[in-house]
Design an enzyme around this catalytic site. Structure first.
Site, PDB file in Angstrom:
ATOM      1  NE  ARG A   1      -4.184  -0.010   1.608  1.00 29.39           N
ATOM      2  CZ  ARG A   1      -5.204   0.307   0.797  1.00 29.39           C
ATOM      3  NH1 ARG A   1      -5.371   1.544   0.402  1.00 29.39           N
ATOM      4  NH2 ARG A   1      -6.051  -0.611   0.407  1.00 29.39           N
TER       5      ARG A   1
ATOM      6  CD  GLU B   1      -7.685   2.070   6.017  1.00 23.68           C
ATOM      7  OE1 GLU B   1      -8.345   1.633   5.055  1.00 23.68           O
ATOM      8  OE2 GLU B   1      -6.555   1.652   6.327  1.00 23.68           O
TER       9      GLU B   1
HETATM   10  N1  MTE Z   1     -13.293   4.260  13.816  1.00 21.21           N
HETATM   11  C1  MTE Z   1     -13.418   3.926  15.116  1.00 21.21           C
HETATM   12  N2  MTE Z   1     -14.243   4.638  15.887  1.00 21.21           N
HETATM   13  N3  MTE Z   1     -12.714   2.879  15.648  1.00 21.21           N
HETATM   14  C2  MTE Z   1     -11.844   2.136  14.874  1.00 21.21           C
HETATM   15  O1  MTE Z   1     -11.230   1.196  15.369  1.00 21.21           O
HETATM   16  N4  MTE Z   1     -10.835   1.809  12.648  1.00 21.21           N
HETATM   17  C3  MTE Z   1     -10.469   2.452  11.382  1.00 21.21           C
HETATM   18  C4  MTE Z   1     -11.699   3.103  10.751  1.00 21.21           C
HETATM   19  N5  MTE Z   1     -12.393   3.912  11.700  1.00 21.21           N
HETATM   20  C5  MTE Z   1     -11.692   2.491  13.498  1.00 21.21           C
HETATM   21  C6  MTE Z   1     -12.470   3.564  13.011  1.00 21.21           C
HETATM   22  C7  MTE Z   1      -9.893   1.539  10.417  1.00 21.21           C
HETATM   23  S1  MTE Z   1      -8.268   1.178  10.536  1.00 21.21           S
HETATM   24  C8  MTE Z   1     -10.615   1.010   9.389  1.00 21.21           C
HETATM   25  S2  MTE Z   1      -9.902   0.043   8.225  1.00 21.21           S
HETATM   26  C9  MTE Z   1     -12.053   1.249   9.260  1.00 21.21           C
HETATM   27  O2  MTE Z   1     -12.565   2.062  10.310  1.00 21.21           O
HETATM   28  C10 MTE Z   1     -12.757  -0.098   9.268  1.00 21.21           C
HETATM   29  O3  MTE Z   1     -14.125   0.014   9.225  1.00 21.21           O
HETATM   30  P1  MTE Z   1     -14.954   0.261   7.876  1.00 21.21           P
HETATM   31  O4  MTE Z   1     -14.344  -0.563   6.807  1.00 21.21           O
HETATM   32  O5  MTE Z   1     -16.318  -0.190   8.222  1.00 21.21           O
HETATM   33  O6  MTE Z   1     -14.862   1.721   7.579  1.00 21.21           O
HETATM   34  N1  HPA Z   2      -5.819  -2.804   3.994  1.00 18.47           N
HETATM   35  C1  HPA Z   2      -6.093  -3.225   5.230  1.00 18.47           C
HETATM   36  N2  HPA Z   2      -5.948  -4.456   5.621  1.00 18.47           N
HETATM   37  C2  HPA Z   2      -5.485  -5.342   4.744  1.00 18.47           C
HETATM   38  C3  HPA Z   2      -5.172  -4.972   3.443  1.00 18.47           C
HETATM   39  C4  HPA Z   2      -5.345  -3.638   3.040  1.00 18.47           C
HETATM   40  O1  HPA Z   2      -5.095  -3.233   1.905  1.00 18.47           O
HETATM   41  N3  HPA Z   2      -4.726  -6.076   2.806  1.00 18.47           N
HETATM   42  C5  HPA Z   2      -4.769  -7.057   3.726  1.00 18.47           C
HETATM   43  N4  HPA Z   2      -5.224  -6.626   4.887  1.00 18.47           N
HETATM   44 MO1  MOS Z   3      -7.752  -0.686   8.943  1.00 26.75          MO
HETATM   45  S1  MOS Z   3      -5.741  -0.397   9.179  1.00 26.75           S
HETATM   46  O1  MOS Z   3      -7.526  -1.393   7.370  1.00 26.75           O
HETATM   47  O2  MOS Z   3      -8.001  -2.010  10.006  1.00 26.75           O
END
Ligand code: MTE
Ligand code: HPA
Ligand code: MOS
Length: 768
Positions: free
Chosen positions: A305, A706
């Site tokens: 990434r 993210e």
């Molecule tokens: N928001 C909260 N409140 N708590 C979390 O742990 N994790 C983040 C983001 N937002 C997180 C968060 C991360 S690393 C990711 S990948 C996404 O939420 C995952 O959830 P989603 O795919 O449903 O957005």
């Molecule tokens: N993002 C987050 N988690 C992951 C990914 C990615 O691209 N690939 C494998 N695990």
């Molecule tokens: Mo988020 S770092 O892809 O859990």
């Protein structure tokens, strides 16, 4: 629609149940505590548990001899022995003690007789490079003609150190395991990836997966830290339950969690960038080294990434980027919001702002000049669809934030304040959505409608506070035409939906929401003819709305139609499935279309830096984010604000330190400064790009979890802008994080250079 977060009430009142809250339901539960190795690198030469077992309350000691299956919890490589003979990081658990109370388990662990033979440890990226100590790489993507680098009008060759970040989720790692009623093992785990937790538990116990059930109620934050690193605690609990036949609980204290779990990867970047005199990027050679810690974990996809995001929002005609994951004797670094993207994006932003100074072009202009345009292709061969959104956001945000006016005003005010300088910066984000490992891009669901018209929704996603459950519930409610409170969102369980992916890569709603939508659409299409016959109208006239089914002149409740369907022997449940279309990537050639789409956004931040102390205040931030058609504006706003502030923490005050023995020195909230209320921008405006529906994603929405984190780069660049104002506006070298200490010394440097440069300070007129 502004339906509140599904657990908002529970979070605020403390009624929301987390994994460890369930301990009261398990009579006879045992508590686990690790035996910690006091070396960063050592061989275990002997291990004697006899004194431990004499400790009152101790029931068992877990060692390698207890493992019926394979004693390795590594998710992506078998390199994480549960009971190591070679200690690979300071405090690594070498055995576990189970006791009737936590105190007894701790006492017991302290009495374990272990002898070690210490070995030299590698504790920095530089040491790893010198020792050729790598876990993975070189990974590589190259495109374009790198020979232009030699003839570019401006060449910047340098290094950038980028610090890591502790997840500091409020709920530390936890798991409870017990033998279920049919002799299998049930695990409750605070995990982003229940299916993988199930896989690792099955592996350790030597059982087929169908014997293992993993449930995740919700997480009190995860941020990537529970994508694979929840597995080991679940495995310890499961092994303990298997051996003792009693429920076993593992919950890390904060100190243990910080000492044992992986963090965002620190990076070292070495680069050569070539730019034309008008500021256009011509070529970038970039070598990235991440500090992977002791085992591979997710470090390889994290590095991919990084490779994908070293362009951020910019067209760079020639790129050669390589990434290596260093093996060091530290915690195994892991996924963290942004997943390698932030580190790489920081490098290109660093380069551009330095180039702007050298070329005397405003940083905002040099950035915009380099944006991708529609039809442009990235260095890995993916066309940047909708690239124009970046320019639209930029122009719009500059306008709404009053950028140009404030720029002039800040420059003017800075002339009058010798020891305090303001800085202003606007930075863009382009972030690719999809797991970089293509096969993860699938989601499953199981939707059950009961005869009374009430609904249970199961899907593979996990809730960590990001609002997934809230969004998916709204998706189901919209499709079935019922109110959200008629829908019960079930805890995530591997016996409801199998073989699921981690909830990660910001794709939780895209994947699971789409799978739930698929299931709801099936149920709805089965209900249609039933409704048409009950309502005596044409099926095309039937509408599902507000808990009613309406057609022609008539209406029935949703419940009545469900009952009618049941009596007609129509199944009222469906499985849903979704796979992201049209994505692929070939690691060997470094070419493909790894992302379904890109999220765009930009932020303007204004700071004030105190030259005496390096202290920094974040005065104002304006964000414009592309969330597509928002499914839940309240959730999306929360994600943008929270992600941004988490990014500000990473880039400014959170400083991970390890001591000379390899111990995590920033071991808790007293030595590791977390962002809190006082780090919020004093003025904070967040808005969404309008008319931004995203084709081919559920309800036209876009991922939001993210990308906002990387908007915090605007704060770092604003700090740099402020530092420059202490001198004559020359470029500022600044490693990350920009702590007050680093800012202070950067100010000192800039001031010294201004004197050495023998430039006269500009004559200024103080008007007020
Ligand atoms: N928001 C909260 N409140 N708590 C979390 O742990 N994790 C983040 C983001 N937002 C997180 C968060 C991360 S690393 C990711 S990948 C996404 O939420 C995952 O959830 P989603 O795919 O449903 O957005
Ligand atoms: N993002 C987050 N988690 C992951 C990914 C990615 O691209 N690939 C494998 N695990
Ligand atoms: Mo988020 S770092 O892809 O859990």
């Amino acid at each position: 629609m502004s339906v509140p977060h599904e657990s908002a009430h529970g979070h605020v009142t403390g009624e929301a149940i987390y994994t460890d809250d369930a301990i009261a339901r398990h009579p006879g539960l045992l508590h686990a505590w690790p035996v910690l190795a006091p070396h960063a690198h050592a061989m275990v030469t002997s291990l004697d548990a006899t004194p431990v077992l004499a400790e009152p309350g101790v029931v068992a000691v877990l060692t390698g001899a207890d493992v019926p299956g394979e004693g390795d919890t590594g998710a992506n490589r078998r390199d994480e022995p549960m009971f190591p003979t070679e200690v690979m990081f300071f405090n690594q658990p070498v055995a576990w003690v189970l006791a009737t109370t936590l105190d007894a388990a701790r006492q017991g662990a302290a009495r374990m007789n272990v002898t070690y033979s210490a070995l030299p440890a590698i504790l920095t990226i530089e040491q790893a490079i010198a020792a050729n100590s790598y876990l993975a790489g070189p990974l590589r993507i190259a495109s374009g003609d790198m020979s232009v680098l030699a003839s570019s009008a401006l060449r910047i060759d340098d290094e950038l150190d980028i610090g890591g970040q502790e997840h500091f989720y409020l709920e530390t790692q936890s798991a409870i395991a017990w033998i279920d009623e049919s002799g299998g093992v049930a695990v409750q785990s605070s995990t982003q990836h229940p299916a993988e937790t199930q896989e690792v538990v099955a592996r350790v116990l030597g059982l087929p997966k169908h014997q293992i059930t993993v449930e995740c109620l919700r997480m009190g934050g995860a941020f990537g830290g529970k994508e694979v690193q929840a597995n080991v605690w679940a495995a310890v609990a499961a092994l303990g339950a298997w051996k003792t036949r009693r429920p076993v609980r593992v919950r890390l204290t904060r100190a243990l969690d910080v000492a044992l779990t992986g963090k965002r990867h620190p990076y070292l970047a070495r680069y050569s960038a070539g730019l034309a005199s008008d500021g256009r990027l011509e070529a970038l050679r970039l070598e990235l080294f991440s500090d992977g810690g002791w085992s591979l974990d997710l470090s390889e996809p994290v590095m991919w990434r990084s490779l994908f995001h070293c362009d951020n929002a910019y067209r760079i005609p020639a790129i050669e980027v390589t990434g290596r994951v260093c093996r060091t004797h530290k915690t195994s670094q892991t996924a963290f919001r942004g997943f390698g993207g932030p580190q790489a994006m920081l490098v290109i932003e660093d380069i551009l702002s330095r180039a702007a100074r050298r070329l005397s072009i405003p940083a905002a202009v040099i950035r915009e000049r380099n944006f991708y345009r529609d039809g442009d292709v990235t260095h890995y061969g993916q066309q940047v669809d909708e690239a124009r959104r970046m320019s639209v956001i930029w122009t719009e945000l500059k306008k709404t934030s009053g950028f140009d006016v404030r720029r002039a005003e800040i420059d003017r005010v800075n002339q009058t304040t010798p020891h305090r300088k303001r800085g202003l910066a606007i930075t863009p984000v382009k972030f690719g959505i999809s797991f970089t490992a293509t096969f993860f891009n699938q989601g499953g669901a199981l939707v059950l409608v009961y005869r009374d018209g009430s609904v249970q929704v199961n899907h593979g996603g996990t809730e960590m506070g990001q609002g997934l459950v809230t969004k998916v519930r709204q998706i189901a409610a919209r499709l079935l035409g019922v109110s959200p409170d008629r829908i019960r969102m079930m805890a995530t369980r591997t016996d409801k939906v199998p073989n699921t992916s981690a909830t990660a890569a910001s794709a939780g709603t895209d994947l699971n929401g789409a799978a739930v939508a698929d299931a709801c659409a099936q149920i709805r299409s089965r209900l249609l003819p039933v409704a048409a016959s009950v309502l005596e109208c044409d099926p095309t006239a039937v509408r599902f709305d507000h808990d009613m089914v309406v057609g022609g002149e008539r209406a029935r409740t949703f419940a009545a139609v469900c009952e009618a369907a049941y009596r007609q022997r129509i199944p009222l449940f469906a499985q849903g499935y979704y796979r992201t279309p049209n994505i692929h990537f070939d690691q060997a050639t470094g070419r493909g279309r790894p992302f379904h789409y890109f999220v765009f956004g930009a932020a303007v931040s204004e700071v004030e830096v105190d030259g005496f102390t390096g202290a920094c205040r974040l005065l104002r931030t304006d964000i414009l984010e592309d969330v597509g058609d928002s499914i839940s504006e309240i959730v999306d706003r929360g994600q943008i604000e929270g992600g941004f502030v988490q990014g500000v923490g990473w880039l400014t005050i959170e400083e991970l330190l390890w001591d000379a023995q390899g111990r995590v020195a920033s071991a808790g909230a007293s030595t590791y400064k977390l962002p809190s209320w006082s780090e919020m921008p004093e003025v904070f405006n967040v808005s969404f790009l309008e008319r931004a529906s995203q084709p081919d994603v559920v309800f036209g929405s876009k991922a939001v979890g993210e990308p906002p984190l990387m908007l915090a780069i605007s704060v770092r660049e604003a700090i740099r802008d402020a530092i420059a104002a202490f001198g004559h506006g020359e470029e500022v070298r600044l490693h990350s994080p920009a702590t007050p200490e680093r800012i202070f010394f950067a100010v000192q440097r800039v001031r010294a250079e201004a004197v050495r440069g023998l430039k006269e300070p500009e004559v200024t007129e103080v008007t007020d």
